[in-house]
Design an enzyme around this catalytic site. Structure first.
Site, mmCIF file in Angstrom:
data_model
loop_
_atom_site.group_PDB
_atom_site.id
_atom_site.type_symbol
_atom_site.label_atom_id
_atom_site.label_comp_id
_atom_site.label_asym_id
_atom_site.label_seq_id
_atom_site.Cartn_x
_atom_site.Cartn_y
_atom_site.Cartn_z
ATOM 1 N N LEU A 188 0.846 -1.191 0.000
ATOM 2 C CA LEU A 188 0.000 0.000 0.000
ATOM 3 C C LEU A 188 0.890 1.253 0.000
ATOM 4 C CD1 LEU A 188 -2.815 -0.945 2.546
ATOM 5 C CD2 LEU A 188 -2.493 -1.663 0.173
ATOM 6 N N GLY A 245 1.691 -9.137 6.665
ATOM 7 C CA GLY A 245 2.009 -8.293 7.809
ATOM 8 C C GLY A 245 2.139 -6.857 7.366
ATOM 9 N N GLY A 246 1.949 -5.926 8.310
ATOM 10 C CA GLY A 246 2.059 -4.508 7.955
ATOM 11 C C GLY A 246 1.080 -4.176 6.845
ATOM 12 N N ASP A 247 1.599 -3.531 5.781
ATOM 13 C CA ASP A 247 0.741 -3.170 4.648
ATOM 14 C C ASP A 247 1.061 -4.017 3.423
ATOM 15 O OD1 ASP A 247 3.246 -2.185 4.171
ATOM 16 O OD2 ASP A 247 2.571 -0.220 3.431
ATOM 17 N N GLU A 248 1.592 -5.213 3.640
ATOM 18 C CA GLU A 248 1.956 -6.115 2.550
ATOM 19 C C GLU A 248 0.901 -7.216 2.381
ATOM 20 O OE1 GLU A 248 6.785 -5.998 2.250
ATOM 21 O OE2 GLU A 248 5.879 -7.501 3.567
#
Length: 491
Positions: free
Chosen positions: A360, A400-403
């Site tokens: 993102l 995880g995160g924006d992945e």
């Protein structure tokens, strides 16, 4: 008075002796089947006077046919001095006030040139009732054993309930067996399982646990409320079962019935309901066995509950190990397994998979400016929108995160993967709204294809990851194919 034998009138003394016997003594003509002599006990037990009996035909008292009487008399003749003992018969007195089982021994004699049958009949009601009670207890023991075996082998309460009902019919000799439990949020009892006769009756009968309703004053409702067995020895005369008399009378042959509550943690959770064609089928011993059966059912339900909780915990643990807690999407572990399966099926189906790494763009700015709660909302809304674009058999995962990663199934040509990437990019153009605030989140997508960019899951994932960085470095909001040095413009 004579010192030996009878007095001056031996015949009178002999008659008095026979009259004092507790057994019925009767003499009938072998050919005409008419009574020639009956003692006083016969009159008392049958309720008929002496002259009435002496004018009667044997069939009038025993309700046997002429053929049956002739066959019985012939057996007595063939038996000789030992006589012939009939199977016990259930007989009624003249006014039907006395009812009992009688066992008769018949002997053929020739007295004064006349062929007669001498009958000595003894009441055996206590013995017959004891034998029947023992037989019923034996059957219920067998049903209890079958129920316990079902507890061991059943994998669900539904399967167990049906097995218990079947055992009550097949081993316990019952006419009807049913398991009922209260409907959630209602005072009505629902049929969970049933065996035997009367299914059409049980399925339409309304049964309640509320004593204020006529449907709640029966055996089942009372047993459920009190936590104690409820029994009737004469169903169609019992005022507690009046509400169902019309329904039952023409459909079943219920004489006696019993309901035993299923108790868990000190309260009723259901009821076992049994019916029999016999009166007094549920004596103290039988009820004790049924209470044991109900207790074992309660124990089994507790085990099912524990097993269900264990299975739910296991499924939850597996879910958490394979899914993202925030978005509910598959995580890296599950994605790797699914990609491995897709690769393994290529030889069989001919359809190749593709991997797309998605990042993102500028998500960190949203997170820093609006906080993690808002950031989490953006991730959830964005993942939902991407999922809507994909086909049902494609997989969207969050690493995880924006992945995010997409496993695209059944890719026959590179252009197919490109079209999917373009749909994802188009979907991201519309802002997502979190707590009333719109956020526009663009995507950078890296694409790898099997087998051009790798034949193992790790190779494909690494190739797509590198391609995603190419897309991000060359302007964001675009896609790049593995191995290319510049981003591919959207046509």
């Amino acid at each position: 008075m004579a010192k030996d034998g009878f007095g001056k009138d031996p015949e009178r003394d002999f008659r008095e002796l026979l009259d004092s016997s507790p057994d019925c003594v009767l003499v009938t003509d072998y050919d005409t089947h008419r009574y020639l002599y009956v003692n006083h006990t016969s009159c008392v037990m049958t309720g008929y006077g002496l002259q009435e009996l002496l004018s009667m035909h044997v069939s009038e008292l025993t309700l046997q046919s002429e053929a049956e009487i002739r066959e019985t008399y012939e057996r007595a003749r063939q038996a000789g001095e030992r006589g012939y003992t009939e199977e016990p018969q259930l007989l009624l007195s003249k006014d039907r006030s006395r009812r009992g089982w009688w066992e008769s021994n018949l002997r053929f004699k020739v007295i004064g040139g006349q062929e007669v049958i001498v009958i000595v009949s003894r009441e055996v009601t206590p013995r017959i009732l004891a034998e029947r009670a023992a037989s019923r207890a034996t059957k219920i023991y067998a049903a209890l054993s079958s129920a316990n075996e079902a507890i061991i082998h059943s994998s669900s309460s539904e399967e167990l309930f049906q097995a218990v009902c079947d055992a009550a019919i097949e081993s316990g000799g019952m006419t009807t067996a049913a398991m009922l439990m209260p409907a959630p949020g209602s005072d009505l009892m629902e049929l969970q399982a049933m065996a035997g006769k009367g299914r059409d009756t049980m399925e339409v009968a309304v049964i309640s646990t509320d004593p204020q309703r006529p449907e709640g004053r029966g055996l089942i409702g009372k047993a459920f409320r009190t936590g104690k067995p409820s029994i009737t020895d004469d169903y169609l005369q019992d005022t507690r079962t009046t509400h169902w008399h019309t329904l039952v009378r023409d459909r079943t042959q219920i004489r006696s019935a019993a309901s035993v509550p299923i108790i868990r943690h000190g309260r009723s959770v259901g009821a076992l309901y049994l019916c029999s064609r016999e009166r007094r089928a549920f004596d103290e011993e039988i009820i004790g066995l049924l209470v044991r059966m109900a207790g074992n059912l309660s124990f089994a339900l507790q085990n099912f509950e524990h097993e269900e909780k264990r299975r739910e915990a296991e499924e939850r643990a597996h879910y958490l190990a394979t899914h993202c807690g925030l978005t509910g999407l598959p995580n890296r572990n599950l994605l790797t397994d699914l990609l491995g399966q897709a690769i393994a099926s290529v030889g069989r189906t001919g359809h190749r998979p593709a991997i797309m790494f998605i990042d993102l763009d500028r998500f960190k700015e949203i997170n820093d400016a609006w906080g993690h709660d808002t950031g989490d909302g953006v991730l959830q809304k964005t993942s939902g929108r991407l999922r809507e674009v994909l086909r049902e058999h494609d997989v969207l995962a969050r690493l995880g995160g924006d992945e995010f990663v997409v496993l695209v199934q059944n890719i026959d040509h590179q252009d197919h993967a490109v079209r999917v990437a373009e749909k994802l990019l188009a979907a991201s153009k519309e802002p997502v709204v979190v707590e009333g605030q719109p956020f526009t989140v663009t995507l950078s997508i890296g694409i790898s294809l099997y087998p051009e960019h790798g034949i193992h899951p790790t190779d494909l994932m690494k190739a797509a990851d590198l391609a995603m960085y190419v897309a991000k470095d060359k302007g964001k909001a675009t896609w790049a194919l593995s191995g290319e040095g510049r981003p591919q413009a959207i046509q």
